[in-house]
Design a protein around this motif. Sequence first.
Motif, PDB file in Angstrom:
ATOM      1  N   LEU A 110      -9.607  -1.991  -1.041  1.00 11.21           N
ATOM      2  CA  LEU A 110      -9.786  -2.867   0.119  1.00 11.21           C
ATOM      3  C   LEU A 110      -8.457  -3.485   0.556  1.00 11.21           C
ATOM      4  CD1 LEU A 110     -13.069  -4.654  -1.038  1.00 11.21           C
ATOM      5  CD2 LEU A 110     -12.844  -2.660   0.472  1.00 11.21           C
ATOM      6  N   ARG A 111      -7.650  -3.881  -0.407  1.00 12.09           N
ATOM      7  CA  ARG A 111      -6.348  -4.469  -0.071  1.00 12.09           C
ATOM      8  C   ARG A 111      -5.404  -3.414   0.510  1.00 12.09           C
ATOM      9  NH1 ARG A 111      -3.943  -7.984  -4.639  1.00 12.09           N
ATOM     10  NH2 ARG A 111      -2.639  -8.711  -2.923  1.00 12.09           N
ATOM     11  N   ALA A 112      -5.480  -2.197   0.011  1.00 16.50           N
ATOM     12  CA  ALA A 112      -4.673  -1.117   0.583  1.00 16.50           C
ATOM     13  C   ALA A 112      -5.071  -0.883   2.036  1.00 16.50           C
ATOM     14  CB  ALA A 112      -4.834   0.163  -0.242  1.00 16.50           C
ATOM     15  N   CYS A 113      -6.357  -0.907   2.315  1.00 20.94           N
ATOM     16  CA  CYS A 113      -6.829  -0.755   3.692  1.00 20.94           C
ATOM     17  C   CYS A 113      -6.303  -1.883   4.567  1.00 20.94           C
ATOM     18  CB  CYS A 113      -8.354  -0.744   3.736  1.00 20.94           C
ATOM     19  SG  CYS A 113      -9.131   0.723   3.044  1.00 20.94           S
ATOM     20  N   LEU A 114      -6.352  -3.093   4.072  1.00 18.26           N
ATOM     21  CA  LEU A 114      -5.865  -4.237   4.838  1.00 18.26           C
ATOM     22  C   LEU A 114      -4.370  -4.121   5.092  1.00 18.26           C
ATOM     23  CD1 LEU A 114      -6.687  -6.925   6.148  1.00 18.26           C
ATOM     24  CD2 LEU A 114      -6.117  -8.028   3.963  1.00 18.26           C
ATOM     25  N   PHE A 115      -3.616  -3.687   4.094  1.00 21.36           N
ATOM     26  CA  PHE A 115      -2.180  -3.479   4.268  1.00 21.36           C
ATOM     27  C   PHE A 115      -1.933  -2.448   5.367  1.00 21.36           C
ATOM     28  CE2 PHE A 115       1.563  -0.901   3.362  1.00 21.36           C
ATOM     29  CZ  PHE A 115       2.560  -1.863   3.344  1.00 21.36           C
ATOM     30  N   MET A 170      -6.866   7.638   2.626  1.00 21.28           N
ATOM     31  CA  MET A 170      -7.781   6.744   1.923  1.00 21.28           C
ATOM     32  C   MET A 170      -8.417   5.764   2.900  1.00 21.28           C
ATOM     33  SD  MET A 170      -7.125   3.783  -0.807  1.00 21.28           S
ATOM     34  CE  MET A 170      -6.724   2.843   0.646  1.00 21.28           C
ATOM     35  N   VAL A 171      -7.608   5.205   3.807  1.00 21.28           N
ATOM     36  CA  VAL A 171      -8.121   4.244   4.780  1.00 21.28           C
ATOM     37  C   VAL A 171      -9.111   4.919   5.725  1.00 21.28           C
ATOM     38  CG1 VAL A 171      -7.492   2.711   6.688  1.00 21.28           C
ATOM     39  CG2 VAL A 171      -6.090   2.759   4.621  1.00 21.28           C
ATOM     40  N   GLN A 172      -8.791   6.110   6.170  1.00 21.93           N
ATOM     41  CA  GLN A 172      -9.693   6.833   7.069  1.00 21.93           C
ATOM     42  C   GLN A 172     -11.057   7.041   6.402  1.00 21.93           C
ATOM     43  OE1 GLN A 172      -8.270  10.690   8.268  1.00 21.93           O
ATOM     44  NE2 GLN A 172      -9.907  10.951   9.744  1.00 21.93           N
ATOM     45  N   SER A 173     -11.052   7.393   5.142  1.00 17.17           N
ATOM     46  CA  SER A 173     -12.303   7.579   4.413  1.00 17.17           C
ATOM     47  C   SER A 173     -13.079   6.262   4.296  1.00 17.17           C
ATOM     48  CB  SER A 173     -12.000   8.144   3.023  1.00 17.17           C
ATOM     49  OG  SER A 173     -13.167   8.216   2.255  1.00 17.17           O
ATOM     50  N   LEU A 194       2.639   6.916   2.918  1.00 14.30           N
ATOM     51  CA  LEU A 194       1.874   6.750   4.154  1.00 14.30           C
ATOM     52  C   LEU A 194       0.726   7.748   4.286  1.00 14.30           C
ATOM     53  CD1 LEU A 194       1.357   5.464   6.885  1.00 14.30           C
ATOM     54  CD2 LEU A 194       3.161   6.926   7.832  1.00 14.30           C
ATOM     55  N   GLU A 195       0.965   9.018   4.037  1.00 17.67           N
ATOM     56  CA  GLU A 195      -0.087  10.023   4.247  1.00 17.67           C
ATOM     57  C   GLU A 195      -1.276   9.804   3.324  1.00 17.67           C
ATOM     58  OE1 GLU A 195       1.258  14.061   4.383  1.00 17.67           O
ATOM     59  OE2 GLU A 195       2.893  13.555   5.763  1.00 17.67           O
ATOM     60  N   GLY A 241       0.794  -1.223   0.000  1.00 21.72           N
ATOM     61  CA  GLY A 241       0.000   0.000   0.000  1.00 21.72           C
ATOM     62  C   GLY A 241       0.826   1.272   0.000  1.00 21.72           C
ATOM     63  N   TYR A 242       1.993   1.245   0.632  1.00 21.30           N
ATOM     64  CA  TYR A 242       2.849   2.440   0.621  1.00 21.30           C
ATOM     65  C   TYR A 242       3.246   2.784  -0.811  1.00 21.30           C
ATOM     66  CZ  TYR A 242       3.675   1.536   5.638  1.00 21.30           C
ATOM     67  OH  TYR A 242       3.542   1.317   6.987  1.00 21.30           O
ATOM     68  N   GLU A 243       3.690   1.781  -1.533  1.00 22.19           N
ATOM     69  CA  GLU A 243       4.168   1.974  -2.903  1.00 22.19           C
ATOM     70  C   GLU A 243       3.020   2.307  -3.863  1.00 22.19           C
ATOM     71  OE1 GLU A 243       6.054  -0.806  -6.436  1.00 22.19           O
ATOM     72  OE2 GLU A 243       6.202  -1.501  -4.373  1.00 22.19           O
ATOM     73  N   LEU A 244       1.926   1.604  -3.734  1.00 24.08           N
ATOM     74  CA  LEU A 244       0.843   1.700  -4.708  1.00 24.08           C
ATOM     75  C   LEU A 244      -0.147   2.825  -4.433  1.00 24.08           C
ATOM     76  CD1 LEU A 244       0.266  -2.131  -4.994  1.00 24.08           C
ATOM     77  CD2 LEU A 244       1.323  -0.660  -6.732  1.00 24.08           C
TER      78      LEU A 244
END
Length: 108
Positions: free
Chosen positions: A60-65, A39-42, A33-34, A26-29
Amino acid sequence: MARQVRVPDEDADSQDFINFAHSYNGYELRGGLEALAAMVQSARGRWHRTGELGEDVDVLRACLFYEVRAHRHSGGYGVFEQEPFVAALVTRIRSLSGGLVQTKGRVA
């Protein structure tokens, strides 16, 4: 070349959930981090308000990461897969993907 990984079943152990979460960087894609955190907070806010997670498996996968990294950085206490947001994410990813996804980004 990306390889396919299986989405863990709800009764899989913590390590299966953790390994799966790390199959998407998720960091890379998601621009670091910010941007990832915003995105996860939303997504988490929408899930808390409506119970909906959307249809974008990559989101969803970014959130899980993000959740697995937060779990680790908080000391790794608690059972990762029993966190309600984590369980909901994995269930939705499994439903949308048919149970298999490709690794994305630089993953170990």
